[in-house]
Design an enzyme around this catalytic site. Sequence first.
Site, mmCIF file in Angstrom:
data_model
loop_
_atom_site.group_PDB
_atom_site.id
_atom_site.type_symbol
_atom_site.label_atom_id
_atom_site.label_comp_id
_atom_site.label_asym_id
_atom_site.label_seq_id
_atom_site.Cartn_x
_atom_site.Cartn_y
_atom_site.Cartn_z
ATOM 1 N N GLY A 16 -5.227 -8.125 -0.419
ATOM 2 C CA GLY A 16 -5.486 -6.887 0.307
ATOM 3 C C GLY A 16 -4.836 -6.854 1.670
ATOM 4 O O GLY A 16 -4.129 -7.790 2.084
ATOM 5 N N HIS A 23 10.032 18.852 -25.786
ATOM 6 C CA HIS A 23 10.180 17.819 -26.814
ATOM 7 C C HIS A 23 11.656 17.478 -26.965
ATOM 8 O O HIS A 23 12.504 18.368 -26.965
ATOM 9 C CB HIS A 23 9.638 18.344 -28.155
ATOM 10 N N ILE A 46 6.429 -0.540 7.367
ATOM 11 C CA ILE A 46 6.363 -1.521 6.290
ATOM 12 C C ILE A 46 6.869 -0.933 4.983
ATOM 13 O O ILE A 46 7.613 -1.569 4.238
ATOM 14 C CB ILE A 46 4.914 -2.024 6.123
ATOM 15 N N CYS A 47 6.486 0.297 4.677
ATOM 16 C CA CYS A 47 6.828 0.894 3.383
ATOM 17 C C CYS A 47 8.329 0.877 3.120
ATOM 18 O O CYS A 47 8.785 0.407 2.085
ATOM 19 C CB CYS A 47 6.293 2.320 3.302
#
Length: 480
Positions: free
Chosen positions: A286, A459, A41-42
Site C-alpha cells: 500500500g 460484432h 509519480i504517475c
Amino acid sequence: MAETYDVIIIGSGPGGYVTAVRSAQLGFKTAIVEREHLGGICSNWGCIPTKALLRSAEVFHYAEHAKDYGLSISGKVTADLKAVVERSRGVAARMNGGVGILMKKNKVDVIWGEAKLTKPNEIVVSKPAKKPMQPQVPQPKNTKGEGTYKAKHIIVATGARPRVLPGIEPDAKLIWTYFEAMVPPEMPKSLIVMGSGAIGIEFASFYRTLGVDVTVVELLPQVMPVEDAEISKFAQKRFERQGMKFLLEAKVTKVEKGANSVTAHVEKKDGTVEKITADRMISAVGVQGNVENLGLEALGVKIDRGTIVIDEYCRTNVPGLYAIGDVAGPPMLAHKAEHEGVVCVEKIAGLHPHPLDKALVPGCTYCSPQVASVGLTEAKAKEKGLDIRVGRFPFAANGKAVALGEDQGLVKTIFDRNTGQLLGAHLVGAEVTELIQGFVVAMNLETTEEELMHTIFPHPTLSETMKESVLDAYGRALNA
C-alpha cells in the site's frame, strides 16, 4: 514582496497538473509547485512507465507463443532488460515533457522547489531536500524558484509514497519498492512480492512473464482483496497456470538478508512459519499520503489515518485550503485525483459541479489477465441487504476473444432486482481495462438493464461480452 496568484497547486501529478489546466481555463492566475518532476509519480514512476514495462512483457509473451497464431520465429526469444527499462524511462520522459508543454500552453507558472504552508493563503518555497530520481527533460521557460508566494486558494496535491512496514524496510538493493522494481539493474531469478493489490500483482505479472520465479504473499484470504471474490478466484487460477505461487492469509514477519538474497519468514493462518528464499523482494503493502513537512499541523488542518480530511468539494477545515488525490484519501487512483481537482477548482470558480461519487470510480489492474471493476461486488451488495440479479458471460463464448486467442475471461454484472439499476460490474480478461468505461458511463447515466439490453454492441468485439452478461442476469443470454 510575495508574488500573488488566484490559485496555487502543490504537486504536479495527474491531479495537480489537470487542476492547474482547468484553473487556467477558468481565468485564474495559476501556479503549480513541484519539487522533483512534472507529472508526479504517475507519469514518472507509476501508472505510465509500469504500463510500458507490462507492454514489453506482453509482446514477449506473444513472441514466445507465436506458433499458437500460425507463426514461426527462428531462434530463442529473449528479453533485453536494459532495453526494456530504457523504453519505459523514455515513455516517462515523454510524459514529463508533455506536462511541461501543457503548463506553458495554459500559461501556468511552474515554481520549482519544496512548498511549506505558513498561512492558509501563503507558502514558502525552498530548495528540495533531495535530488530528483531521474534527470529532468527540458522544462518550460515560465518557471520560478525559491521564495514566498500567496494565493486566495491553495490546493494540496502532494500524492502518496510506498508504505513501509517496521523491520522490513526497503533498502533499494534486496528489498524493493516500486521505484527499484521499475529499473532493476539485472533480472532476478526469483522474487517474493509482499502484497497482492494492483501494484504487487502488476509487478508479479511483469516479472513472471519474463521468466522469474514469483511468490506472492497476501495477508487477506484472496488475491486482489478489493475485487469481487469470483473475479479474484478466476484471475488467481490464471496466474497459477502461468507458474505464479500464492500464500494467502499469510504475512511476512521477518526478513533475513544474505549477500545477494533475502529469506522471508512467512507466518500462515495456522501459525506455522515457512521460510522462502529469493533473490529479491518487492514490498507492495500500500501507500501513504505525503502530509509531512507541509505545515498542515501548525494550521490546524485535520488529518485522519495519514490523509487530509476534506468535504465533497475537496475543502479542508481551514478556509482557502483544499486537498485532492492520494493525499486526500482513497481510492488512491490517478483518475480519481484528476476528477477531484476539476470539481474543486470549478467550485472555487462558482460553478456547480457534482461532487465525486466514489462508487463510480473504476479500478483497473494491468496484469495478465487484466482486471477491472466499478461499483458494488456481489458480497457488498448482499451485505447491504439488496435483492440482486447477477449475470455472467465467459470470453470463451465470444467470437472476437476466440479469434484473438484470448478466450479466458469473465464479465460479471450485478443489478438491483426491483429497479434494474446496475450496481456493479466486474471483468477479468483481455483489454477489460478499456471495456470497463462502458459500464462506468452506464452507471453515471443511471441506465437500467432494459436500456443496456436495447443498446446495439458491434460484432465482432469483446464488448459483446458486456451485453451478454446483462442478458444473462435476466435469463436472456443469446450466446451461452
